[in-house]
Design an enzyme around this catalytic site. Structure first.
Site, PDB file in Angstrom:
ATOM      1  N   GLY A  60       0.725  -1.321   0.062  1.00 23.51           N
ATOM      2  CA  GLY A  60      -0.112  -0.074  -0.035  1.00 23.51           C
ATOM      3  C   GLY A  60       0.915   1.375  -0.050  1.00 23.51           C
ATOM      4  O   GLY A  60       2.004   1.136  -0.268  1.00 23.51           O
ATOM      5  N   GLY A  61       0.086   2.558   0.252  1.00 21.79           N
ATOM      6  CA  GLY A  61       0.931   3.647   0.097  1.00 21.79           C
ATOM      7  C   GLY A  61       2.122   3.844   1.057  1.00 21.79           C
ATOM      8  O   GLY A  61       3.326   4.387   0.961  1.00 21.79           O
ATOM      9  N   MET A  62       2.150   3.074   2.498  1.00 21.03           N
ATOM     10  CA  MET A  62       3.199   3.191   3.471  1.00 21.03           C
ATOM     11  C   MET A  62       3.700   2.087   3.385  1.00 21.03           C
ATOM     12  O   MET A  62       5.078   2.254   3.885  1.00 21.03           O
ATOM     13  CB  MET A  62       2.362   3.666   4.582  1.00 21.03           C
ATOM     14  CG  MET A  62       1.813   5.232   4.804  1.00 21.03           C
ATOM     15  SD  MET A  62       1.424   5.392   6.436  1.00 21.03           S
ATOM     16  CE  MET A  62       2.743   5.034   7.463  1.00 21.03           C
ATOM     17  N   GLY A  63       3.544   0.989   3.004  1.00 23.20           N
ATOM     18  CA  GLY A  63       4.299  -0.138   3.241  1.00 23.20           C
ATOM     19  C   GLY A  63       4.091  -1.433   2.389  1.00 23.20           C
ATOM     20  O   GLY A  63       3.082  -1.515   1.595  1.00 23.20           O
ATOM     21  N   VAL A  65       3.716  -5.736   2.911  1.00 23.04           N
ATOM     22  CA  VAL A  65       3.436  -6.757   3.957  1.00 23.04           C
ATOM     23  C   VAL A  65       4.005  -8.142   3.380  1.00 23.04           C
ATOM     24  O   VAL A  65       3.519  -8.437   2.497  1.00 23.04           O
ATOM     25  CB  VAL A  65       1.926  -6.473   4.260  1.00 23.04           C
ATOM     26  CG1 VAL A  65       1.565  -7.591   5.504  1.00 23.04           C
ATOM     27  CG2 VAL A  65       1.508  -5.430   4.621  1.00 23.04           C
ATOM     28  N   LYS A  86       5.140  -5.722   8.400  1.00 21.85           N
ATOM     29  CA  LYS A  86       4.620  -4.607   7.725  1.00 21.85           C
ATOM     30  C   LYS A  86       5.807  -3.721   7.793  1.00 21.85           C
ATOM     31  O   LYS A  86       6.268  -3.171   8.711  1.00 21.85           O
ATOM     32  CB  LYS A  86       3.435  -3.872   8.343  1.00 21.85           C
ATOM     33  CG  LYS A  86       3.113  -2.580   7.606  1.00 21.85           C
ATOM     34  CD  LYS A  86       1.771  -1.959   8.274  1.00 21.85           C
ATOM     35  CE  LYS A  86       1.236  -0.607   7.670  1.00 21.85           C
ATOM     36  NZ  LYS A  86       0.014  -0.031   8.149  1.00 21.85           N
ATOM     37  N   ASP A 182     -10.974   6.180  11.468  1.00 17.94           N
ATOM     38  CA  ASP A 182     -11.168   5.839   9.725  1.00 17.94           C
ATOM     39  C   ASP A 182     -11.643   4.227   9.788  1.00 17.94           C
ATOM     40  O   ASP A 182     -11.437   3.397   9.037  1.00 17.94           O
ATOM     41  CB  ASP A 182      -9.797   5.803   9.223  1.00 17.94           C
ATOM     42  CG  ASP A 182      -9.966   5.549   7.652  1.00 17.94           C
ATOM     43  OD1 ASP A 182     -10.790   5.770   7.133  1.00 17.94           O
ATOM     44  OD2 ASP A 182      -8.958   5.081   7.105  1.00 17.94           O
TER      45      ASP A 182
END
Length: 458
Positions: A60-63, A65, A86, A182
């Site tokens: 994803g955008g940050m990491g 997995v 992650k 969220d």
């Protein structure tokens, strides 16, 4: 961050997954716009001479997995040696906000040990990589489950079981002063054992009144990370966190589980309000549960349950308790009749209950039973909202069947309780009496209310 109009699986997923058949392995990945991941690690790599990466699960955008084996646990004979790792993208390694968000995800999740919250074991750095160690989950993300049930829902019993699990996880977080901020189907994982697990506390915030608030000066707004179709107007405007914001998202998720549709056609709260959108009532959902769900979906905070604990009390109640309350309500009416039979008959309805149209009869009976159930909940929990709910139900029954004795007795009882709960200030008493009088013409003539309206009450 925005999500597509069509709620396809993983479209707004915080959890990016791969799997075989109907089984998927989950680990949370922040859902900001995806960046290129130039992972130098891969299956066979080992972190800190302990975590052996076995397969890539998603990115994803940050990491990115990976599934991994915890060698230390395996050597110790621990059967739970399979974990998820992650890794923070190398591109974000020097990005202080992304680093802080990952660290906060770890610290908050570690402090929230609950069966309905995904477990984070550790936050660490090794060989230039920053990573989380999380539990491995087998199952599917809830947005995939919802996609398969679109336009139909899951059915009452399985839907409510999932809602209850999510609410219990949220209640645990709220009691510790943490708001998720969220909550959405992609941030809930449905395990093979049928347990919903809340994921991704990366942008969770502490309540202003919480003792943890002073220690948490991170601004999640820097990430722009909320999902519009599950966010309240307050969240979109950058207001202080409030547990009722999570209840708005929970209400939407519950509505989707029960009906297969988003209550506002996936419009954000601001647009839904501007367009005057109103959720259609869900057929088959008991009246008292629909009222609670409807309040969760309110655009303003005040009508919503204040937190998930209150939601659980209001939404899930014992059928035995309700039946006991109904019996108690009938007893009150019978006692009243025995004490003054002549006056009782004179105050009775012009049209006997059995002479009402069948549909009206059924509706009045349902309202009376629900009113008794709300009253029993008030007596047990002392929750003022339940007394108001009971009064509103009796008022509707009385309007449909004027001078109905059971409805009148319920109105008297609820009004008396609410007047007792109010302050001794005469002005406030008069305001309360006015609010009661507006609920029912019967209460406008009820002596304790009329006295306070005229200013002659205690």
């Amino acid at each position: 961050m925005t999500e597509p109009e069509t709620p396809r699986p993983l479209a707004d997923a915080t959890t990016v997954l791969t799997g075989t058949g109907n089984t998927t392995v989950a680990a949370t990945v922040c859902d900001t716009p995806a960046l290129a991941v130039r992972a130098e690690l891969g299956p066979g790599s080992v972190l800190r001479d302990r975590f052996e990466l076995t397969r890539r699960l998603g990115a994803g955008g940050m990491g990115v997995v990976f599934g991994a084996v915890d060698r230390l646990k395996r050597e110790a004979g621990d059967p739970r040696h399979h974990v998820a790792i992650k890794l923070l993208n190398r591109e974000l390694r020097g990005h202080s906000v992304a680093f802080t968000a990952l660290q906060r995800e770890a610290s908050k999740a570690q402090a929230l040990a609950h069966p309905n919250i995904a477990t984070v074991y550790d936050f660490d750095q090794a060989d230039g990589w920053t990573y989380l160690v999380m539990e491995m989950l087998l199952g599917r993300p809830l947005n995939e489950v919802l996609f398969e049930a679109r336009d139909a829902g899951l059915g009452l019993k399985p839907a409510l079981q999932i809602v209850k699990g999510i609410a219990e996880g949220l209640a645990y977080a709220h009691r510790r002063g943490v708001v998720h901020c969220d909550l959405k189907p992609a941030n809930i994982f449905f395990t093979e054992d049928g347990i919903p697990k809340i994921l991704d506390f990366g942008i969770a915030r502490t309540l202003p009144s919480s003792s943890a608030a002073a220690q948490d000066d991170f601004d999640p707004g820097k990430l722009g990370a909320y999902t519009p179709s599950y966010a309240t107007e307050d969240m979109m405007s950058g207001g202080d966190p409030d547990a009722s914001d999570d209840l708005y998202a929970l209400g939407i998720i519950a509505y989707e589980l029960l009906s297969g549709r988003h209550p506002f056609n996936r419009e954000n709260a601001r647009r839904a309000r501007e367009q005057g959108l109103v959720p259609a009532r869900i057929r088959g959902l008991p009246p008292h549960q629909w009222r609670v769900l409807e309040r969760c979906l309110a655009f303003d905070r005040k009508p919503r349950p204040r937190d998930a604990s209150e939601f659980l009390k209001r939404f899930f109640r014992s059928a035995a308790l309700r039946n006991l309350a109904i019996a108690a309500g009938v007893s009150v009416v019978l006692v009243a009749g025995g004490m003054g039979y002549v006056n009782y008959r004179q105050a009775g309805p012009d049209v006997a209950f059995q002479d009402l149209p069948a549909e009206t009869r059924q509706r009045v009976r349902q309202l009376l039973d629900d009113g008794a159930g709300e009253w029993a909940f008030f007596e047990r929990e002392g929750a003022e909202f339940a007394a108001w709910s009971s009064l509103e139900l009796y008022a509707e029954a009385y309007a449909l069947h004027p001078r109905n004795r059971e409805a009148a007795a319920g109105l008297d009882r609820a009004a008396d309780a609410l007047l007792r709960l109010s302050s001794d200030d005469a002005g406030r008493q008069a305001q309360l009496a006015d609010a009661l009088a507006r609920k029912s013409e019967y209460l406008r003539r009820y002596a304790p209310v009329a006295e306070r309206l005229s200013g002659s009450g205690p």
